[in-house]
Scaffold this motif. Sequence first.
Motif, PDB file in Angstrom:
ATOM      1  N   ILE A   1       1.007  -1.241   0.013  1.00  0.00           N
ATOM      2  CA  ILE A   1      -0.093   0.187   0.093  1.00  0.00           C
ATOM      3  C   ILE A   1       0.959   1.231   0.076  1.00  0.00           C
ATOM      4  N   GLY A   2       0.519   2.444  -0.504  1.00  0.00           N
ATOM      5  CA  GLY A   2       1.363   3.456  -0.953  1.00  0.00           C
ATOM      6  C   GLY A   2       1.433   4.683   0.147  1.00  0.00           C
ATOM      7  N   TYR A   3       0.888   4.346   1.306  1.00  0.00           N
ATOM      8  CA  TYR A   3       0.787   5.287   2.500  1.00  0.00           C
ATOM      9  C   TYR A   3       2.296   6.108   2.527  1.00  0.00           C
ATOM     10  N   GLY A   4       2.335   7.437   2.752  1.00  0.00           N
ATOM     11  CA  GLY A   4       3.514   7.872   2.901  1.00  0.00           C
ATOM     12  C   GLY A   4       4.614   7.872   1.433  1.00  0.00           C
ATOM     13  N   MET A   5       4.056   7.199   0.232  1.00  0.00           N
ATOM     14  CA  MET A   5       5.095   7.032  -0.680  1.00  0.00           C
ATOM     15  C   MET A   5       4.465   7.273  -1.994  1.00  0.00           C
ATOM     16  N   VAL A   6       3.420   6.496  -2.295  1.00  0.00           N
ATOM     17  CA  VAL A   6       2.912   6.856  -3.629  1.00  0.00           C
ATOM     18  C   VAL A   6       1.181   7.066  -3.534  1.00  0.00           C
ATOM     19  N   SER A   7       0.771   8.070  -4.075  1.00  0.00           N
ATOM     20  CA  SER A   7      -0.488   8.361  -3.982  1.00  0.00           C
ATOM     21  C   SER A   7      -1.141   8.849  -5.277  1.00  0.00           C
ATOM     22  N   PHE A   8      -2.546   8.852  -5.333  1.00  0.00           N
ATOM     23  CA  PHE A   8      -2.964   9.412  -6.601  1.00  0.00           C
ATOM     24  C   PHE A   8      -4.380  10.009  -6.405  1.00  0.00           C
ATOM     25  N   ARG A   9      -4.839  10.878  -7.205  1.00  0.00           N
ATOM     26  CA  ARG A   9      -6.065  11.245  -7.160  1.00  0.00           C
ATOM     27  C   ARG A   9      -7.110  10.688  -8.579  1.00  0.00           C
ATOM     28  N   MET A  10      -7.773   9.849  -8.240  1.00  0.00           N
ATOM     29  CA  MET A  10      -8.085   9.032  -9.525  1.00  0.00           C
ATOM     30  C   MET A  10      -9.027   9.493 -10.484  1.00  0.00           C
ATOM     31  N   TYR A  11     -10.068  10.352 -10.179  1.00  0.00           N
ATOM     32  CA  TYR A  11     -11.046  10.865 -11.099  1.00  0.00           C
ATOM     33  C   TYR A  11     -11.490  12.294 -10.662  1.00  0.00           C
ATOM     34  N   PRO A  12     -10.688  13.333 -10.945  1.00  0.00           N
ATOM     35  CA  PRO A  12     -10.953  14.410 -10.890  1.00  0.00           C
ATOM     36  C   PRO A  12     -11.892  15.332 -12.170  1.00  0.00           C
ATOM     37  N   GLY A  13     -11.998  14.313 -13.098  1.00  0.00           N
ATOM     38  CA  GLY A  13     -12.882  14.761 -14.154  1.00  0.00           C
ATOM     39  C   GLY A  13     -14.380  14.559 -14.173  1.00  0.00           C
ATOM     40  N   GLY A  14     -14.874  14.013 -12.993  1.00  0.00           N
ATOM     41  CA  GLY A  14     -16.229  13.971 -12.885  1.00  0.00           C
ATOM     42  C   GLY A  14     -16.657  12.721 -12.498  1.00  0.00           C
ATOM     43  N   ILE A  15     -17.707  12.336 -12.070  1.00  0.00           N
ATOM     44  CA  ILE A  15     -18.534  11.242 -11.571  1.00  0.00           C
ATOM     45  C   ILE A  15     -18.677  10.061 -12.651  1.00  0.00           C
ATOM     46  N   ARG A  16     -18.823  10.667 -13.579  1.00  0.00           N
ATOM     47  CA  ARG A  16     -19.097   9.686 -14.871  1.00  0.00           C
ATOM     48  C   ARG A  16     -17.604   8.807 -15.110  1.00  0.00           C
ATOM     49  N   SER A  17     -16.609   9.586 -14.987  1.00  0.00           N
ATOM     50  CA  SER A  17     -15.292   8.886 -15.092  1.00  0.00           C
ATOM     51  C   SER A  17     -15.138   7.879 -14.054  1.00  0.00           C
ATOM     52  N   GLU A  18     -15.519   8.249 -12.843  1.00  0.00           N
ATOM     53  CA  GLU A  18     -15.481   7.620 -11.741  1.00  0.00           C
ATOM     54  C   GLU A  18     -16.000   6.399 -11.707  1.00  0.00           C
ATOM     55  N   VAL A  19     -17.212   6.339 -12.237  1.00  0.00           N
ATOM     56  CA  VAL A  19     -18.352   5.037 -12.444  1.00  0.00           C
ATOM     57  C   VAL A  19     -17.679   4.188 -13.381  1.00  0.00           C
ATOM     58  N   GLU A  20     -17.252   4.691 -14.650  1.00  0.00           N
ATOM     59  CA  GLU A  20     -16.698   4.024 -15.616  1.00  0.00           C
ATOM     60  C   GLU A  20     -15.376   3.079 -15.025  1.00  0.00           C
ATOM     61  N   GLY A  21     -14.630   4.010 -14.365  1.00  0.00           N
ATOM     62  CA  GLY A  21     -13.232   3.352 -13.987  1.00  0.00           C
ATOM     63  C   GLY A  21     -13.596   2.227 -12.946  1.00  0.00           C
ATOM     64  N   PHE A  22     -14.587   2.526 -12.119  1.00  0.00           N
ATOM     65  CA  PHE A  22     -14.705   1.268 -10.985  1.00  0.00           C
ATOM     66  C   PHE A  22     -15.341   0.062 -11.653  1.00  0.00           C
ATOM     67  N   SER A  23     -16.454   0.366 -12.430  1.00  0.00           N
ATOM     68  CA  SER A  23     -17.188  -0.646 -13.089  1.00  0.00           C
ATOM     69  C   SER A  23     -16.736  -1.512 -14.012  1.00  0.00           C
ATOM     70  N   LYS A  24     -15.666  -1.085 -14.638  1.00  0.00           N
ATOM     71  CA  LYS A  24     -15.089  -1.753 -15.911  1.00  0.00           C
ATOM     72  C   LYS A  24     -14.495  -3.162 -15.544  1.00  0.00           C
ATOM     73  N   GLY A  25     -14.138  -3.205 -14.168  1.00  0.00           N
ATOM     74  CA  GLY A  25     -13.509  -4.480 -13.771  1.00  0.00           C
ATOM     75  C   GLY A  25     -14.029  -5.055 -12.649  1.00  0.00           C
ATOM     76  N   ALA A  26     -15.326  -4.290 -11.911  1.00  0.00           N
ATOM     77  CA  ALA A  26     -15.641  -4.887 -10.592  1.00  0.00           C
ATOM     78  C   ALA A  26     -16.154  -6.016 -10.603  1.00  0.00           C
ATOM     79  N   VAL A  27     -17.079  -6.623 -11.945  1.00  0.00           N
ATOM     80  CA  VAL A  27     -17.620  -8.002 -11.593  1.00  0.00           C
ATOM     81  C   VAL A  27     -16.542  -8.982 -11.848  1.00  0.00           C
ATOM     82  N   LEU A  28     -15.623  -8.427 -13.002  1.00  0.00           N
ATOM     83  CA  LEU A  28     -14.539  -9.684 -13.426  1.00  0.00           C
ATOM     84  C   LEU A  28     -13.726  -9.988 -12.618  1.00  0.00           C
TER      85      LEU A  28
END
Length: 365
Positions: free
Chosen positions: A233-260
Amino acid sequence: METVIFVLLLCACAAGFVLFRRRTVPVSRLGPVVSGKLSIIIPARNEERNLPHLLQSLQLQTYESIEIIVVDDCSEDGTRAIAESFGVRVIANTEPPEGWTGKNWAVWNGYLQATGDLIAFLDADVRLSPHAVKSLLAARERTGGVISVVPYHEAVRFYERLALIPNLLGLFAFTSPFERSNPKKGLYGSCIVTSRAHYEQARGHEGIKGELLDDLNLGAQFMQAGIPVMNYIGYGMVSFRMYPGGIRSEVEGFSKGAVLSTSKLSGWTTLLVAVWFVGLLAAEAAPFLLGTTWAMPFAAGYLVYTAQLYGFLHYTGKFGYWMPVVHMLSTVFFLYIMLYSAYQVVFHGQVAWKGRRVKVGGRRK
């Protein structure tokens, strides 16, 4: 009966303590045991918002022998211009040929241009602490294989903070002790570090060219090649801000592999994640039981889960002070993601991501 309910909720909550491991990347200021040139490959598709943060953090690294390659994956914004302004090498990628998914094609073309004996694959939304590269290389050297890091999640806006529960469930999957011997053990694609020799031995991204879950399948390839896979886990070393572009990109990002992605986990991991989540759902029923004799045990369970979330999220992400208290909002968001993911996979056989439609099991549309 009330005591039994509370004990059951405590047992379900305890499953989280079994799954979660605070395996952070050890800080190294002296560098890896074996030095060498590192090629950092960054696939970037419409990443003009994220890319400057990553490239600035790379400029501050204390490890000097670095080659940075940004693969401009058919961007329609200022991604290429931003990369060039930092003086890094930029490769203009083409649309993926038949049988390849977009990210795999971009990463593979970056690899073909790389000259380092060590290779790191970084997503454009990643940010690194100044000693991160040295520490990652040292960790890879100690494990003797390939490593990946689940970055610390910087959630800024309200919709980003809804990712609390999906984020934590993903961490359970990557830190679970039951995944150590899983032959399908996956990597986390945002930050992967390997040697060129091991990457080629595992056949790299060419071996998974049509796979939607590139990181999970890449990890399985390393395992099959007899190369150790370790996730941090990246605590203190590696971080990210995943979806600053809006909730649509967030939904697409999480859902593309959620079931598989659930099919890649060991049975014990899947079982304990399910137990923990069912307990969470039960505890979140507390507000609907007010005025009944069951209100107290469920409310107590709700408080126990809330306290656990605060403890875990200290190391895994910044979701604001109040989101762990109202975690039912994130639970609803997660359930929506799973239903949406299942709908795409079952009824359409494809998912959407960054303007592309990717067929499940392989080919883009």
